[in-house]
Design an enzyme around this catalytic site. Sequence first.
Site, PDB file in Angstrom:
ATOM      1  N   LYS A  11      -1.163  -2.566  -4.183  1.00 34.10           N
ATOM      2  CA  LYS A  11      -1.144  -1.662  -4.805  1.00 34.10           C
ATOM      3  C   LYS A  11       0.628  -1.316  -5.307  1.00 34.10           C
ATOM      4  CE  LYS A  11      -4.691   1.559  -2.910  1.00 34.10           C
ATOM      5  NZ  LYS A  11      -4.998   2.476  -2.508  1.00 34.10           N
ATOM      6  N   TYR A  51     -10.254   5.201 -10.583  1.00 37.24           N
ATOM      7  CA  TYR A  51     -10.554   6.344  -9.751  1.00 37.24           C
ATOM      8  C   TYR A  51     -10.857   7.655  -9.840  1.00 37.24           C
ATOM      9  CZ  TYR A  51      -7.468   4.232  -5.829  1.00 37.24           C
ATOM     10  OH  TYR A  51      -7.001   2.987  -5.292  1.00 37.24           O
ATOM     11  N   HIS A 117      -6.242  -2.226  -2.349  1.00 36.26           N
ATOM     12  CA  HIS A 117      -8.206  -1.905  -2.421  1.00 36.26           C
ATOM     13  C   HIS A 117      -8.413  -2.747  -2.945  1.00 36.26           C
ATOM     14  CE1 HIS A 117     -10.783   0.242  -5.077  1.00 36.26           C
ATOM     15  NE2 HIS A 117     -10.908  -1.104  -5.654  1.00 36.26           N
TER      16      HIS A 117
END
Length: 150
Positions: A11, A51, A117
């Site tokens: 990220k 997401y 992630h």
Amino acid sequence: MGIQTTFVMVKPDGVQRGLVGNIIQRFENKGLRLVGLRQLTPSLELAESHYAVHSERPFYSGLIEFITSGPVVAMAWTGVDAISVARNIIGPTNGREATPGTIRGDFAMDIGHNIIHGSDGEDTAAFELGLWFPDGTIEWTRDAESQIYE
Ligand code: DAT
Ligand code: MG
């Protein structure tokens, strides 16, 4: 037990803190094989698709703002049970609670800014790999001997 490919992403906080090399090293050391690698600043559309499952959660808008705030490093890693193996290398969501030795346990102090992630299941991995690697991943197998000797 079977060969899987999982989607992993460093990220923006992990990229800004210069942790990309350390993170890739951990997956290589473990024995997973890198079959996709891309650096990009995610578009709003890409972030929202990735997401979408969290779209009703109170942290969603902050999450989208964070993930689109700068470059990320998107990766595909292959190996036996790669999805759970990668999740174990990554550690639980909240960095403060993650055990040292995991990526989040070693580098994260936050639940939102948690460095990395990893896909959480087979369906999610297939969806996320298609989203971030629309042209597919790379086919190769290890053959170190032939690289050492001409
Ligand atoms: P994970 O990334 O461990 O799979 P998740 O899928 O539950 O965790 O959530 C996705 C991301 O959303 C997570 O990495 C960080 C953020 N997030 C989750 N819960 C949060 C919370 N309570 N507050 C702020 N951000 C949160
Ligand atoms: Mg998740």
